[in-house]
Design a protein around this motif. Structure first.
Motif, PDB file in Angstrom:
ATOM      1  N   GLU A  27       2.601   5.355   2.641  1.00  0.00           N
ATOM      2  CA  GLU A  27       1.567   6.455   2.522  1.00  0.00           C
ATOM      3  C   GLU A  27       0.476   5.789   1.781  1.00  0.00           C
ATOM      4  O   GLU A  27      -0.685   6.070   2.134  1.00  0.00           O
ATOM      5  N   ASN A  30      -1.441   3.855   4.132  1.00  0.00           N
ATOM      6  CA  ASN A  30      -1.917   4.702   5.427  1.00  0.00           C
ATOM      7  C   ASN A  30      -1.519   3.982   6.593  1.00  0.00           C
ATOM      8  O   ASN A  30      -2.013   3.657   7.568  1.00  0.00           O
ATOM      9  N   GLY A  31      -0.243   3.901   6.583  1.00  0.00           N
ATOM     10  CA  GLY A  31       0.304   3.167   7.503  1.00  0.00           C
ATOM     11  C   GLY A  31       1.598   4.063   8.370  1.00  0.00           C
ATOM     12  O   GLY A  31       1.732   5.297   8.329  1.00  0.00           O
ATOM     13  N   GLU A  32       2.242   3.203   9.413  1.00  0.00           N
ATOM     14  CA  GLU A  32       3.330   3.682  10.021  1.00  0.00           C
ATOM     15  C   GLU A  32       4.502   2.746   9.926  1.00  0.00           C
ATOM     16  O   GLU A  32       4.040   1.439  10.096  1.00  0.00           O
ATOM     17  N   ILE A  90      -0.391   0.861  16.735  1.00  0.00           N
ATOM     18  CA  ILE A  90      -0.529   1.453  15.312  1.00  0.00           C
ATOM     19  C   ILE A  90      -2.012   1.035  14.870  1.00  0.00           C
ATOM     20  O   ILE A  90      -2.909   1.687  14.367  1.00  0.00           O
ATOM     21  N   ARG A  91      -2.430  -0.187  14.972  1.00  0.00           N
ATOM     22  CA  ARG A  91      -3.752  -0.706  14.693  1.00  0.00           C
ATOM     23  C   ARG A  91      -4.919   0.341  15.296  1.00  0.00           C
ATOM     24  O   ARG A  91      -6.090   0.234  14.845  1.00  0.00           O
ATOM     25  N   ARG A  93      -5.115   2.863  15.961  1.00  0.00           N
ATOM     26  CA  ARG A  93      -5.094   4.276  15.661  1.00  0.00           C
ATOM     27  C   ARG A  93      -5.670   4.266  14.213  1.00  0.00           C
ATOM     28  O   ARG A  93      -5.860   5.286  13.138  1.00  0.00           O
ATOM     29  N   LYS A  95      -4.216   2.457  11.551  1.00  0.00           N
ATOM     30  CA  LYS A  95      -3.311   2.737  10.655  1.00  0.00           C
ATOM     31  C   LYS A  95      -2.726   1.087  10.550  1.00  0.00           C
ATOM     32  O   LYS A  95      -3.182   0.313  11.054  1.00  0.00           O
ATOM     33  N   THR A  96      -1.972   1.375   9.268  1.00  0.00           N
ATOM     34  CA  THR A  96      -1.329  -0.297   9.080  1.00  0.00           C
ATOM     35  C   THR A  96       0.202  -0.223   9.362  1.00  0.00           C
ATOM     36  O   THR A  96       0.944   0.564   8.949  1.00  0.00           O
TER      37      THR A  96
END
Length: 316
Positions: A27, A30-32, A90-91, A93, A95-96
């Motif tokens: 969190e 800011n990742g998945e 993921i990138r 979007r 996100k990390t």
């Protein structure tokens, strides 16, 4: 690291606390999460592989969990390809990607050390299958340990696929698989990984392993394996030859008592944790935390700080 995609990974032995740490860290980044676990890729193998519950996965996206059936073959090369696609999504979007898992060979594959070009021989493979039927898998694993102790150290003694593959390569080339790993020309990898390593004192880790195994056995582990067998999945499948599953199969077949199955699972899991660390201690760059020496908040705060510094430096 120029022109490389920076990634953060959480590594460490089984039952050390990787999942809890990842859920706190992801969190802040800011990742998945991308699972790096050679057992969690299988559908229906839930309790024995200690998957993150579905309600958490709905809140925090997890990738490469439940992607193949228990009777499908899934290699480290498959993982590298699938992980690469997940990283790209993921990138895109914004996100990390956060890698988490304890399968060293999957990390090695992602960084370019793939061996799909090594020779294959169906006749030798059939000979090895016949030898397993006649002599038993443990005898073949012992043979591998004699000729290639390095490879044997990270191939579980109940893993027929990787044991046969390592022996097949040796019989074809006359050189052990570990020699090929050391001397091959690696494929170029677009990634640079920074590892957050988690440790515990061995006594604590072994207590965690024993506690988790016993919890699994009273929360549906036996029923999970029984369901797989009753639905036609062979106990000889690699997915059902891993620690825990193998012991429960033998219990259900009347070959061992319940207490013996539990203790066998505990012993095999402890041995697996030692093999993991044999490999992980060579992973670099890495920052290691002993979770017995630091409180959880300090570990998360420090991990988040050094992860962001690594990602920011890569983006300069």
């Amino acid at each position: 690291m120029k022109n490389k995609i920076p990634l953060i990974a959480i590594i460490g032995p089984t039952a050390v606390g990787k999942t809890a740490t990842s859920l706190s860290l992801v969190e802040g980044l800011n990742g998945e999460i991308i699972s790096v676990d050679s057992r969690q890729v299988y559908r229906l193998l839930d309790i024995g592989t200690d998957k993150v519950p579905p309600h958490i996965r709905k809140k925090i996206p997890h990738h490469l969990i439940d992607i193949v059936d228990p009777d499908e073959v899934y290699s480290a090369a498959d993982f590298a390809n699938d992980a690469g696609r997940a990283i790209e999504r993921i990138r895109k979007r914004g996100k990390t990607p956060l890698l988490i898992g304890g399968s060293p060979m999957y990390y090695t594959a992602l960084l370019g050390a793939l061996h799909e070009d090594l020779p294959k021989d169906e006749n030798i493979r059939r000979d090895l299958e016949a030898e397993i039927a006649e002599r038993g898998l443990l005898a073949l694993h012992q043979e591998l340990e004699n000729i290639d102790p390095i490879s044997a150290s990270h191939i579980h003694e109940h893993d027929p696929v990787r044991t046969m593959r390592a022996l097949e390569i040796y019989r074809i080339t006359g050189k052990p698989l570990s020699w090929h790993y050391k001397n091959q020309q690696k494929q170029s990898s677009p990634y640079e990984i920074f590892y957050i390593g988690l440790l515990r004192d061995r006594k604590t880790l072994y207590k965690n392993i024993a506690r988790r195994v016993r919890e699994q056995f009273v929360t549906g582990y036996i029923e999970e394996v029984d369901y797989l067998l009753k639905n036609g999945y062979s106990p000889r499948l690699p997915s059902l030859q891993g620690f825990g599953y193998k012991e429960i199969v033998e219990y259900l077949q009347g070959k061992r008592s319940l207490s013996s199955a539990i203790e066998g699972d505990v012993r095999a899991t402890k041995a697996f944790s030692r093999r993991q660390m044999t490999w992980f201690k060579h992973f670099e760059p890495a920052h290691w935390f002993n979770l017995d020496d630091m409180n959880e908040n300090k570990v998360i705060t420090t991990s988040l700080k050094i992860s962001k510094e690594f990602l920011e430096k890569a983006g300069e």
